[in-house]
Design a protein around this motif. Structure first.
Motif, short mmCIF file in Angstrom:
data_model
loop_
_atom_site.label_atom_id
_atom_site.label_comp_id
_atom_site.label_asym_id
_atom_site.label_seq_id
_atom_site.Cartn_x
_atom_site.Cartn_y
_atom_site.Cartn_z
N LYS A 20 -2.64 4.53 -8.23
CA LYS A 20 -2.65 4.96 -6.82
C LYS A 20 -1.28 5.41 -6.31
CE LYS A 20 -6.50 2.08 -5.18
NZ LYS A 20 -6.90 1.04 -4.20
N GLY A 21 -0.24 4.74 -6.77
CA GLY A 21 1.09 5.05 -6.24
C GLY A 21 2.13 5.17 -7.34
N SER A 33 -2.87 -1.13 -8.35
CA SER A 33 -3.58 -1.71 -7.20
C SER A 33 -2.58 -2.53 -6.40
CB SER A 33 -4.74 -2.59 -7.68
OG SER A 33 -4.24 -3.72 -8.39
N ARG A 34 -3.06 -3.17 -5.34
CA ARG A 34 -2.16 -3.92 -4.46
C ARG A 34 -1.40 -5.01 -5.20
NH1 ARG A 34 -2.11 -8.27 -0.83
NH2 ARG A 34 -4.12 -9.02 -1.56
N HIS A 64 4.12 9.32 -4.27
CA HIS A 64 2.77 9.75 -3.94
C HIS A 64 2.66 10.18 -2.48
CE1 HIS A 64 3.06 5.42 -3.22
NE2 HIS A 64 2.19 5.63 -2.23
N ASN A 120 -0.53 10.18 -0.81
CA ASN A 120 -1.62 9.42 -0.19
C ASN A 120 -2.09 8.33 -1.16
OD1 ASN A 120 -3.47 10.74 -2.07
ND2 ASN A 120 -3.28 12.55 -0.75
N LYS A 121 -3.15 7.65 -0.82
CA LYS A 121 -3.62 6.53 -1.63
C LYS A 121 -4.74 6.92 -2.60
CE LYS A 121 -6.78 4.99 2.02
NZ LYS A 121 -7.16 3.86 2.90
N ASP A 122 -4.95 8.19 -2.81
CA ASP A 122 -5.96 8.62 -3.78
C ASP A 122 -5.56 8.21 -5.19
OD1 ASP A 122 -7.27 9.79 -1.66
OD2 ASP A 122 -6.59 11.84 -2.13
N THR A 123 -6.56 7.84 -5.97
CA THR A 123 -6.27 7.49 -7.37
C THR A 123 -6.18 8.76 -8.21
OG1 THR A 123 -8.63 7.24 -7.85
CG2 THR A 123 -7.42 5.25 -7.20
N GLY A 143 0.81 -1.21 0.00
CA GLY A 143 0.00 0.00 0.00
C GLY A 143 0.84 1.25 0.00
N TYR A 144 1.80 1.37 0.92
CA TYR A 144 2.60 2.59 1.09
C TYR A 144 1.73 3.83 0.88
CZ TYR A 144 6.80 -0.31 0.78
OH TYR A 144 7.77 -1.25 0.98
N PRO A 145 0.65 3.97 1.67
CA PRO A 145 -0.28 5.07 1.42
C PRO A 145 0.35 6.46 1.52
CG PRO A 145 -0.68 4.10 3.57
CD PRO A 145 0.28 3.20 2.87
#
Length: 261
Positions: free
Chosen positions: A79-80, A154-155, A119, A121-124, A19-21
């Motif tokens: 996401k990232g 994605s993950r 990135h 945050n995890k926002d797309t 994830g690494y949000p």
């Protein structure tokens, strides 16, 4: 029970690794992949592309843009990401990044402060653009560099080290030897009130003097007597007869020698 705990720990670990949000860690600067274990990177055609506005080349110390975007509007947002610029064939980050939207991205230290961007945050998102500044010290004209980005959809789906077209260092333009006009006085001075080197005639006598009242070297005739004297009242050398008696005396009254009868 122990097996259940192990499974729960693994799931938590996987969630945190992939994830690494809040962005990729600095430990991933070289590989640009999540920590092991991680899903295999995709090998098919990527729905994302990496582009720059330095396709014609870059100049040391100048700033250019690096963009992650979808190749098609129908592609899935991502996401990232983790991006760097490197010399071709090298693993060290090259140059420094600056973000345009601090709510979506941040810089991290890779080789040097700001050497990479990730990135926030995890926002797309469908696209992200950053500013990249080349090092001020030249590496050499023709040095090839490229932007690399790992993009996480994605993950379980990610593309590792997607590359931009390569671009090269350009020669620093030489300063023109002929400087543009300035306010300095021209070396060729405009005419001024200063007298010309060829002086105009003045009241000063000419080197060739005009005739003056001084007598000419050839003297005009004067009242002085001529060398040939005119006749004067002096008596002539031939004397005029005077009243002196003539040498022949006239007859006198003396009686004749013959007496009367």
């Amino acid at each position: 029970m122990n097996q259940v705990l192990a499974i729960v720990a693994a799931v938590c670990c996987i969630g945190s690794v992939y994830g690494y949000p809040s962005g990729a860690p600095t430990g991933q600067c070289v590989a640009m992949t999540p920590q092991s274990p991680h899903p295999a990177a995709q090998t098919g055609t990527s729905p994302y592309q990496i582009t720059t506005n330095a396709s014609a080349g870059y100049l040391p110390g100048q700033t250019y843009s690096v963009t992650i975007s979808k190749t098609s509007s129908s592609s899935t947002d991502f996401k990232g990401f983790l991006c760097q610029v490197r010399q071709v064939g090298q693993t060290a980050a090259f140059g420094t990044f600056a973000v345009r939207d601090a709510s979506k991205a941040k810089t991290i230290t890779c080789t040097s402060s700001g050497g990479a961007v990730t990135h926030m945050n995890k926002d797309t998102v469908s696209q992200q653009t950053f500013d990249w500044t080349a090092p001020s010290t030249p590496l050499g004209v023709g040095t090839q560099v490229e932007a690399l980005c790992t993009v996480v959809q994605s993950r379980d789906v990610l593309w590792v080290q997607l590359r931009s077209p390569q671009f090269q260092e350009l020669a620093i333009p030489m300063v023109a030897t002929t400087a543009p006009p300035t306010t300095l006085v021209s070396t060729t001075k405009a005419p001024t009130a200063k007298a010309s080197t060829t002086k105009a005639p003045t009241a000063k006598a000419s080197t060739t003097k005009a005739p003056t009242a001084k007598a000419s070297t050839t003297k005009a005739p004067t009242a002085k007597a001529s060398t040939t004297k005119a006749p004067t009242a002096k008596a002539s050398t031939t004397k005029v007869p005077t009243a002196k008696a003539l040498t022949t005396k006239a007859p006198t009254t003396k009686a004749p020698t013959t007496k009367a009868p």
